[in-house]
Design a protein around this motif. Structure first.
Motif, PDB file in Angstrom:
ATOM      1  N   GLU A 248      46.857  23.676  29.391  1.00 32.80           N
ATOM      2  CA  GLU A 248      45.595  23.713  28.935  1.00 32.80           C
ATOM      3  C   GLU A 248      44.623  23.392  30.217  1.00 32.80           C
TER       4      GLU A 248
ATOM      5  N   LYS B  69      38.171  33.704  20.345  1.00 32.10           N
ATOM      6  CA  LYS B  69      38.260  33.098  21.807  1.00 32.10           C
ATOM      7  C   LYS B  69      39.388  32.013  21.540  1.00 32.10           C
ATOM      8  N   HIS B  70      39.265  31.144  20.509  1.00 32.39           N
ATOM      9  CA  HIS B  70      40.690  30.289  20.467  1.00 32.39           C
ATOM     10  C   HIS B  70      41.838  30.848  20.320  1.00 32.39           C
TER      11      HIS B  70
ATOM     12  N   LYS C  23      42.835  31.974  23.737  1.00 28.31           N
ATOM     13  CA  LYS C  23      43.108  30.930  24.647  1.00 28.31           C
ATOM     14  C   LYS C  23      44.525  30.266  24.393  1.00 28.31           C
TER      15      LYS C  23
ATOM     16  N   TYR D 270      44.556  26.385  32.403  1.00 30.90           N
ATOM     17  CA  TYR D 270      43.876  27.622  31.876  1.00 30.90           C
ATOM     18  C   TYR D 270      42.367  27.204  32.061  1.00 30.90           C
ATOM     19  N   ASN D 271      41.995  26.148  31.917  1.00 32.26           N
ATOM     20  CA  ASN D 271      40.440  25.607  31.753  1.00 32.26           C
ATOM     21  C   ASN D 271      40.135  25.909  33.347  1.00 32.26           C
TER      22      ASN D 271
END
Length: 75
Positions: free
Chosen positions: A65, A42-43, A46, A68-69
């Protein structure tokens, strides 16, 4: 070329399953390592997505980031 998160996960899970099948690791270790691989994947996904956004938009001082979040929150 770097592997995608899915490719990484498939390869590592296959290796892990073989270790478990040949009793090189316990079932408890298998489950713990499987969970760890999911977290790593998952990391990695991302990071890959953020790097893709950076390569497409090429904007300095933009918080990729956060973007993305925010995108994930919309789903």
């Amino acid at each position: 070329m770097e592997k995608s998160a899915v490719q990484f996960l498939v390869i590592k899970l296959e290796e892990l399953m073989l270790k478990n099948d040949f009793n090189e690791i316990s079932d408890e270790e298998y489950l713990k390592e499987k969970e760890n691989l999911l977290i790593i994947s998952k990391h990695k996904e991302k990071e890959n997505m953020i790097n893709f956004l950076k390569s497409v938009f090429q904007q300095e001082n933009f918080d990729y980031e956060k973007a993305y979040n925010d995108f994930l929150k919309q789903k």
